[in-house]
Design a protein around this motif. Structure first.
Motif, PDB file in Angstrom:
ATOM      1  N   GLN A   1       4.780  -1.081   8.010  1.00 50.24           N
ATOM      2  CA  GLN A   1       4.895   0.359   7.735  1.00 50.24           C
ATOM      3  C   GLN A   1       5.641   1.070   8.862  1.00 50.24           C
ATOM      4  O   GLN A   1       5.253   2.157   9.325  1.00 50.24           O
ATOM      5  CB  GLN A   1       3.500   0.974   7.512  1.00 50.24           C
ATOM      6  N   ILE A   2       6.729   0.459   9.290  1.00 52.24           N
ATOM      7  CA  ILE A   2       7.516   0.998  10.401  1.00 52.24           C
ATOM      8  C   ILE A   2       8.307   2.226   9.981  1.00 52.24           C
ATOM      9  O   ILE A   2       8.537   3.139  10.769  1.00 52.24           O
ATOM     10  CB  ILE A   2       8.469  -0.109  10.931  1.00 52.24           C
ATOM     11  N   GLY A   3       8.707   2.267   8.703  1.00 45.71           N
ATOM     12  CA  GLY A   3       9.751   3.216   8.317  1.00 45.71           C
ATOM     13  C   GLY A   3      11.087   2.606   8.712  1.00 45.71           C
ATOM     14  O   GLY A   3      11.177   1.404   8.975  1.00 45.71           O
TER      15      GLY A   3
ATOM     16  N   VAL B   1       2.682  16.085   5.814  1.00 44.78           N
ATOM     17  CA  VAL B   1       2.880  14.870   5.017  1.00 44.78           C
ATOM     18  C   VAL B   1       3.349  13.708   5.901  1.00 44.78           C
ATOM     19  O   VAL B   1       2.863  12.603   5.796  1.00 44.78           O
ATOM     20  CB  VAL B   1       3.915  15.110   3.886  1.00 44.78           C
ATOM     21  N   HIS B   2       4.275  13.975   6.791  1.00 43.57           N
ATOM     22  CA  HIS B   2       4.891  12.913   7.605  1.00 43.57           C
ATOM     23  C   HIS B   2       5.462  11.815   6.706  1.00 43.57           C
ATOM     24  O   HIS B   2       5.080  10.659   6.762  1.00 43.57           O
ATOM     25  CB  HIS B   2       3.887  12.342   8.624  1.00 43.57           C
TER      26      HIS B   2
ATOM     27  N   LYS C   1       1.745   9.029  -1.875  1.00 39.65           N
ATOM     28  CA  LYS C   1       0.523   9.666  -2.378  1.00 39.65           C
ATOM     29  C   LYS C   1       0.796  11.072  -2.917  1.00 39.65           C
ATOM     30  O   LYS C   1       0.215  11.484  -3.917  1.00 39.65           O
ATOM     31  CB  LYS C   1      -0.537   9.717  -1.272  1.00 39.65           C
ATOM     32  N   VAL C   2       1.687  11.795  -2.256  1.00 38.45           N
ATOM     33  CA  VAL C   2       2.042  13.124  -2.749  1.00 38.45           C
ATOM     34  C   VAL C   2       2.720  13.001  -4.112  1.00 38.45           C
ATOM     35  O   VAL C   2       2.370  13.697  -5.074  1.00 38.45           O
ATOM     36  CB  VAL C   2       2.965  13.856  -1.746  1.00 38.45           C
TER      37      VAL C   2
ATOM     38  N   PRO D   1       0.847  -1.202   0.000  1.00 46.34           N
ATOM     39  CA  PRO D   1       0.000   0.000   0.000  1.00 46.34           C
ATOM     40  C   PRO D   1       0.881   1.250   0.000  1.00 46.34           C
ATOM     41  O   PRO D   1       2.008   1.227   0.502  1.00 46.34           O
ATOM     42  CB  PRO D   1      -0.776  -0.125   1.316  1.00 46.34           C
ATOM     43  N   GLY D   2       0.380   2.317  -0.582  1.00 43.05           N
ATOM     44  CA  GLY D   2       1.156   3.552  -0.671  1.00 43.05           C
ATOM     45  C   GLY D   2       1.038   4.385   0.601  1.00 43.05           C
ATOM     46  O   GLY D   2      -0.054   4.523   1.159  1.00 43.05           O
ATOM     47  N   ASN D   3       2.152   4.936   1.038  1.00 44.80           N
ATOM     48  CA  ASN D   3       2.114   5.802   2.231  1.00 44.80           C
ATOM     49  C   ASN D   3       1.896   7.263   1.814  1.00 44.80           C
ATOM     50  O   ASN D   3       1.719   7.569   0.633  1.00 44.80           O
ATOM     51  CB  ASN D   3       3.385   5.620   3.074  1.00 44.80           C
ATOM     52  N   ASN D   4       1.900   8.138   2.790  1.00 44.77           N
ATOM     53  CA  ASN D   4       1.655   9.558   2.496  1.00 44.77           C
ATOM     54  C   ASN D   4       2.656  10.106   1.488  1.00 44.77           C
ATOM     55  O   ASN D   4       2.293  10.863   0.583  1.00 44.77           O
ATOM     56  CB  ASN D   4       1.730  10.389   3.791  1.00 44.77           C
TER      57      ASN D   4
ATOM     58  N   TYR E   1       8.111  10.189   6.690  1.00 43.47           N
ATOM     59  CA  TYR E   1       8.878   9.093   7.284  1.00 43.47           C
ATOM     60  C   TYR E   1       7.997   7.936   7.722  1.00 43.47           C
ATOM     61  O   TYR E   1       8.493   6.879   8.069  1.00 43.47           O
ATOM     62  CB  TYR E   1       9.661   9.624   8.507  1.00 43.47           C
ATOM     63  N   ARG E   2       6.673   8.139   7.725  1.00 37.76           N
ATOM     64  CA  ARG E   2       5.792   7.047   8.135  1.00 37.76           C
ATOM     65  C   ARG E   2       5.701   6.020   7.002  1.00 37.76           C
ATOM     66  O   ARG E   2       5.330   6.355   5.878  1.00 37.76           O
ATOM     67  CB  ARG E   2       4.383   7.567   8.445  1.00 37.76           C
TER      68      ARG E   2
END
Lengths: 522, 184
Positions: free
Chosen positions: A195-197, A316-317, A161-162, A155-158, A319-320
């Motif tokens: 999704q730890i980063g 945006v965050h 998505k940007v 899945p795509g993270n923030n 790093y998540r």
């Protein structure tokens, strides 16, 4: 677990336990071939990894002295840290982001496709995509690469998505969360990505493939593989007939050991592998092992890289979540009308606050710098990774002055950007900035290259012995039982992350070595 | 809704003093914690540097990395880490002391005041720019890059959440919760 004798001369000895060496060791062990891996670094386990950038760097990074020269910016910003790679069992497969892309067909024959590029030492690989495809398939299956073998993409993270929203505005078509060797669902005894980063700091869930907890324990379970940690190889030795027959290393207690070998495979990454060959010079091989071509250490490539970060008016965050699960592939094509040959990928990247402070503008200070850091939570980021030109003068040599703690010359890494590299980076900066500006970025940051994570080409494959160091199997042209098993065998860098191809070549090389041993050719 | 984090978490004195930068001098406790005025008290506890030099270095630290949202105590902690390194390193101590002396001398030449007394940030920055290629500036800047930004208690003030594995990552904590992008 196997424990082999120092005088056992029937062994394959692999130097290095990363994507190349660790995979090769397991593949050979599965075939019943007795193998020892000598790894310079210590053995950590997943529980030892820390989600904290500087402590993790201190734990994992190869920080032994190296020197730099040339006009590349890394030599100015990080003069004794040309590469950001790992010294530990599992090697840089602990640190890698997981991006697993096949080279494209034409990237194996760039001398033919690009023609003569002034200043570049281009050469076609002695192998084609068609020949490698079955092995790519095995590598993707082994590593659980998303988007292959029916494995869903992450899945795509923030941050993705940007990037994806901007890419859509620009009309880019091939945009997704990548082909990642990170489990999107439980597989092969490992769980799925949480999704730890902190993908660069060692995956705390084990969802990301690393030889540390996949290939190596599987190989050890056969009883045919022994891994010796904290074992720094200082020299490869040979007999009067010119075949390698032993490696000399310093063990965990600081004692010098000599391990006999039937076959030696060098997989120390593209800085240490040529350094070891050069430091193994003898009266028979005064220019270093496998170096009749003079190409050992030359044609060093590190990909044309840069990052674009962008600040927005809202959070945006970045790093998540998974660091590099996001890619725009449209610029990966070869289209010389852009002003350069070869292509590049745009991939999501993020840094935590401590590393953003170190890398956003190395040496930067004052309000123009800190106002960027103040935007940390509202930032998105991408990494540009593209093909760079092999140049004979970009090379790893033995430093004439600096020595390591064993008294051996350290590697000097010399690099000058080729005009093609500069043109590609400029294009990437412009397009990356445009992606973010299309969705409202209030400020973009052009971030220069980090210390190199992709180190390639310093023992390159060639059809003819005069053009390179190894043949299409990674076997040295000069010494039949000496192999190169890491990214230093790349003839050219191509425009994609190299790990999948390193693993693919290691699987293929295991078949080759087993065949040659079975036929008593080596 | 995006899950945002509190930029200004309650920073109780006890929690702060248990922070990652190491043990703090006892007088800091007595002085009553994190007020800006604590800087001079901290400086009294410098082990290697003269107190006045430590105070000047805290000002230099803020001028190198000016973040108006960050109180002096974070700069002071970074300077005290440099001071701690200088305890067993006379070369470093001399570099810092001589660097401060030179900076004060430059300030007197140009602005008729020691560095701390130069009221305008741009004037102080001009003084730093003039020495930015030298060993003193490079040492202070390089040390701060790590020791200032690596303070865990600082991170929430920039919206950085730090270690996540122990919380199960972000899979249920907003890895994909961005809510303001244009619909494509």
């Amino acid at each position: 677990m196997a424990k082999f004798d120092h005088n056992d001369d029937s062994l394959v000895v692999i130097i290095g336990s990363g994507a190349g060496g660790g995979t090769l060791g397991n593949e050979l062990a599965q075939k019943g071939i007795k193998t020892v891996i000598l790894e310079a670094g210590p053995r950590y386990e997943i529980a030892d990894f820390v989600n904290d950038e500087w402590p993790s760097f201190a734990q994992l990074a190869w920080t032994d002295m190296r020197t730099t020269s040339g006009t590349w910016q890394v030599a100015h910003d990080f003069p004794n840290l040309p590469a950001w790679i790992v010294k530990a069992v599992g090697g840089t497969s602990i640190h890698w982001a997981g991006a697993s892309l096949r080279l494209r067909d034409w990237e194996f024959k760039t001398r033919t496709v690009y023609g003569h590029v002034p200043g570049a030492n281009l050469l076609d690989w002695p192998i084609s995509l068609a020949e490698l495809e079955p092995y790519y398939a095995k590598a993707e299956f082994k590593m659980g690469t998303t988007g292959t073998n029916g494995i869903p993409r992450l899945p795509g993270n923030n941050n993705f998505k940007v990037m994806a929203a901007g890419a859509a505005k620009l009309g880019y078509k091939e945009v997704h969360t990548g082909n990642m060797s990170i489990n999107s669902q439980p597989r092969d005894g490992r769980g799925s990505c949480q999704q730890i980063g902190f993908c660069f700091q060692g995956c705390k869930s084990g969802a990301k493939w690393s030889t540390l907890y996949t290939e190596i324990p599987k190989g050890e379970a056969t009883g045919n593989l022994e891994v010796r940690e904290k074992s720094m190889v200082v020299r490869i030795e040979h007999n009067d007939a010119g075949k390698v027959n032993a490696v000399v290393y310093i063990d965990a207690d600081g004692n010098m050991q000599r391990q006999k070998a039937r076959v030696v495979c060098v997989a120390c990454n593209s800085l240490e592998s040529p350094r070891l060959l050069l430091n193994s010079a003898s009266s028979k091989f005064p220019d270093g092992l496998a170096n009749s071509s003079g190409q050992v250490g030359r044609n060093y490539m590190r990909h044309t890289t840069a990052s674009v970060y962008a600040a927005f008016d809202r959070p945006v965050h970045m790093y998540r979540g998974t660091t590099m699960a996001g890619i725009i592939r449209d610029e990966g094509r070869n289209d010389p009308t852009r002003g350069f040959v070869g292509g590049y990928e745009m991939e999501t990247i993020s840094l935590g606050l401590p590393f953003l402070a170190a890398f956003l503008k190395p040496g930067g200070w004052g309000r123009s710098f800190t106002s960027g850091i103040d935007d940390f939570s509202n930032m998105a980021g991408m990494w540009i990774v593209g093909e760079d030109m092999p140049q004979e003068t970009n090379r790893v040599t033995l430093d004439p002055v600096a020595k390591d703690k064993f008294g051996l010359p350290v590697a000097n890494v010399h690099f000058d950007d080729h005009p093609n590299d500069i043109a590609m980076r400029e294009h990437g900066f412009r397009q990356g900035g445009a992606v973010y500006e299309a969705v409202g970025a209030t400020r973009t940051f052009r971030v220069p290259p980090y210390p190199s994570t992709h180190n390639l080409g310093t023992n390159r494959m060639s059809e003819k012995p005069r053009d390179g160091v190894v043949n299409k199997y990674g076997q040295s042209h000069d010494i039949p039982n000496l192999f190169i098993s890491d990214g230093s065998q790349f003839t050219t860098s191509a425009g994609v992350n190299p790990t999948l191809t390193i693993v693919t070549l290691a699987i293929r090389q295991a078949d080759s070595i087993a065949g040659m041993m079975g036929r008593n050719e080596i | 809704m995006m899950r945002l984090i509190d930029r200004l978490p309650r920073l109780g004195r006890r929690r702060f003093l248990r922070g990652s930068a190491g043990a703090l001098p006892a007088t800091a406790l007595l002085a009553g914690g994190v007020a800006v005025s604590a800087t001079r008290v901290w400086a009294e506890d410098a082990k290697a540097l003269k107190p006045g030099s430590a105070v000047t270095l805290v000002r230099v630290a803020r001028d190198i990395y000016p973040h108006d949202r960050i109180p002096d105590i974070f700069y002071a902690r970074a300077v005290l880490m440099l001071d701690a390194a200088a305890v067993s390193d006379n070369t470093l101590r001399d570099l810092l002391e001589e660097g401060v002396m030179r900076l004060d001398a430059d300030a007197r030449d140009r602005f008729q005041s020691p560095y701390l007394g130069v009221a305008s940030e741009s004037d102080r920055v001009a003084l730093l720019e003039a020495i930015s290629a030298g060993a003193f500036f490079k040492k202070v800047h390089g040390a701060l890059t790590v020791s200032f930004y690596n303070q865990h208690e600082l991170w929430p003030r920039f919206g950085y959440e730090g270690s996540s594995a122990e919380y199960g990552g972000y899979i249920h904590r907003g890895f994909d919760d961005i809510d303001w992008l244009p619909k494509s």
